[in-house]
Design a protein around this motif. Structure first.
Motif, short mmCIF file in Angstrom:
data_model
loop_
_atom_site.label_atom_id
_atom_site.label_comp_id
_atom_site.label_asym_id
_atom_site.label_seq_id
_atom_site.Cartn_x
_atom_site.Cartn_y
_atom_site.Cartn_z
N ASN A 24 0.81 -1.22 0.00
CA ASN A 24 0.00 0.00 0.00
C ASN A 24 0.84 1.27 0.00
N GLY A 25 2.16 1.11 -0.12
CA GLY A 25 3.03 2.28 -0.17
C GLY A 25 3.35 2.87 1.19
N GLU A 26 3.16 2.08 2.25
CA GLU A 26 3.44 2.58 3.59
C GLU A 26 4.79 2.05 4.09
N LEU A 27 5.21 2.57 5.25
CA LEU A 27 6.52 2.23 5.79
C LEU A 27 6.43 1.12 6.83
N VAL A 28 7.48 0.31 6.88
CA VAL A 28 7.58 -0.73 7.90
C VAL A 28 8.99 -0.70 8.49
N GLY A 39 11.74 0.57 5.83
CA GLY A 39 11.69 0.32 4.40
C GLY A 39 10.32 0.51 3.79
N ALA A 40 10.32 0.51 2.45
CA ALA A 40 9.10 0.69 1.66
C ALA A 40 9.32 0.04 0.30
N ASP A 41 8.26 -0.08 -0.47
CA ASP A 41 8.35 -0.62 -1.82
C ASP A 41 9.32 0.21 -2.65
N ALA A 42 10.33 -0.44 -3.24
CA ALA A 42 11.35 0.27 -4.00
C ALA A 42 10.81 0.90 -5.28
N PHE A 43 9.65 0.45 -5.74
CA PHE A 43 9.10 0.94 -7.00
C PHE A 43 7.97 1.96 -6.80
N THR A 44 7.78 2.41 -5.58
CA THR A 44 6.77 3.43 -5.30
C THR A 44 7.49 4.70 -4.86
N PRO A 45 7.67 5.67 -5.78
CA PRO A 45 8.52 6.83 -5.49
C PRO A 45 8.13 7.59 -4.23
N TYR A 46 6.83 7.80 -3.98
CA TYR A 46 6.46 8.56 -2.79
C TYR A 46 6.78 7.80 -1.51
N TRP A 107 11.97 3.10 -11.20
CA TRP A 107 12.06 3.48 -9.80
C TRP A 107 12.83 4.78 -9.67
N ASP A 108 12.73 5.39 -8.51
CA ASP A 108 13.44 6.63 -8.21
C ASP A 108 14.00 6.50 -6.80
N LEU A 109 15.29 6.16 -6.74
CA LEU A 109 15.92 5.95 -5.44
C LEU A 109 16.73 7.17 -5.00
N GLY A 110 16.57 8.28 -5.71
CA GLY A 110 17.36 9.46 -5.39
C GLY A 110 18.55 9.55 -6.32
N ASP A 111 19.50 10.37 -5.98
CA ASP A 111 20.65 10.64 -6.83
C ASP A 111 21.69 9.55 -6.68
N ALA A 112 21.48 8.44 -7.38
CA ALA A 112 22.41 7.31 -7.28
C ALA A 112 23.17 7.09 -8.58
N SER A 113 23.00 7.97 -9.56
CA SER A 113 23.77 7.94 -10.81
C SER A 113 23.72 6.60 -11.52
N VAL A 129 9.15 -11.43 4.54
CA VAL A 129 8.49 -10.23 4.02
C VAL A 129 8.94 -9.93 2.59
N LEU A 130 10.24 -9.94 2.36
CA LEU A 130 10.80 -9.56 1.06
C LEU A 130 10.37 -10.50 -0.06
N ARG A 131 10.19 -11.77 0.27
CA ARG A 131 9.79 -12.72 -0.78
C ARG A 131 8.37 -12.46 -1.26
N GLU A 132 7.58 -11.77 -0.45
CA GLU A 132 6.21 -11.42 -0.85
C GLU A 132 6.12 -10.02 -1.44
N THR A 133 6.93 -9.11 -0.95
CA THR A 133 6.83 -7.71 -1.39
C THR A 133 7.67 -7.41 -2.62
N GLY A 134 8.73 -8.20 -2.83
CA GLY A 134 9.71 -7.82 -3.83
C GLY A 134 10.69 -6.82 -3.25
N PRO A 135 11.55 -6.22 -4.08
CA PRO A 135 12.60 -5.33 -3.58
C PRO A 135 12.04 -4.17 -2.75
N MET A 136 12.72 -3.92 -1.62
CA MET A 136 12.35 -2.81 -0.75
C MET A 136 13.52 -1.84 -0.61
N ALA A 137 13.20 -0.55 -0.65
CA ALA A 137 14.18 0.50 -0.34
C ALA A 137 14.27 0.61 1.17
#
Length: 214
Positions: A24-28, A39-46, A107-113, A129-137
């Motif tokens: 849902n785009g929330e933090l854990v 962390g949060a979903d790596a593919f949800t910029p907000y 995705w948008d992880l910030g200024d990572a060049s 958790v990660l196996r269900e959510t996929g990559p997390m930032a």
């Protein structure tokens, strides 16, 4: 909401709540084998931005945690041989590798060049958790300038209601940050000493340079 994952029933509820929150785009906040992470979903910029906002102190590009070695192949265009050797030797575990990510990733992880710092943690709760959510930032679960939280409860004292679900698994077994190796250049380079020593890394990839070496 804090869930005590040392209790089987609370663990199941907590993991389910964390997975739902991430989707849902929330933090854990979740345990790893080094320090607790926010962390949060790596593919949800907000959601990625919310990780930085919760910590304060600017927008440093977060690491990306994954639940399977195979996930790495979907994130990078071409993985150097040294990276594969290090992953084979130390994942899951306290090694973060910096590699060039695939330019097609939305995705948008910030200024990572064009690079990403990736790790597969050695902790059963995090992996479930990660196996269900996929990559997390993910960043360390503390306010900028404060020491890493040794427990989820300590993280909650700092981060409060900005996080939807806290997964408590007791104190981290070895609260030393992961070792970071940059694999984007011609020669692998240690850029942050951590839980895995340079000598141990060189047992696998002998030509790794120390941060001070040219």
């Amino acid at each position: 909401m804090l869930y005590d994952c040392r209790s089987p029933a609370d663990r199941d509820r907590g993991i389910a709540a964390a997975i739902e929150a991430v989707k849902n785009g929330e933090l854990v906040v979740l345990p790893t084998d080094t320090v607790y992470g926010i962390g949060a979903d790596a593919f949800t910029p907000y959601a990625v931005k919310a990780v930085a906002d919760a910590k304060g102190g600017g927008r440093q590009a977060p690491s990306v945690l994954i639940g399977s070695r195979h996930t790495l192949d979907g994130l990078v265009f071409s993985l150097p041989r040294a990276a594969r050797d290090l992953v084979e030797a130390f994942w899951p575990g306290a090694l973060t590798i910096v590699v060039e990510h695939s330019p097609s990733l939305a995705w948008d992880l910030g200024d990572a060049s064009g690079t990403v710092a990736v790790r597969m943690p050695l902790h059963p709760v995090a992996l479930e958790v990660l196996r269900e959510t996929g990559p997390m930032a993910v960043a360390s679960a503390n306010k900028a300038g404060q020491p890493p939280a040794p427990t989820a409860e300590a993280a909650r004292d700092q981060l409060g209601y900005q996080v939807r679900a806290y997964l408590e698994a007791g104190p981290c077994p070895d609260p030393v940050p992961s070792t970071i190796v940059d694999l984007t250049g011609a020669t692998p380079r240690l850029i942050r000493p951590g839980a895995i020593s340079l000598d141990t890394l060189r047992d696998v990839v002998p030509d790794i340079l120390d941060a001070q070496e040219t």
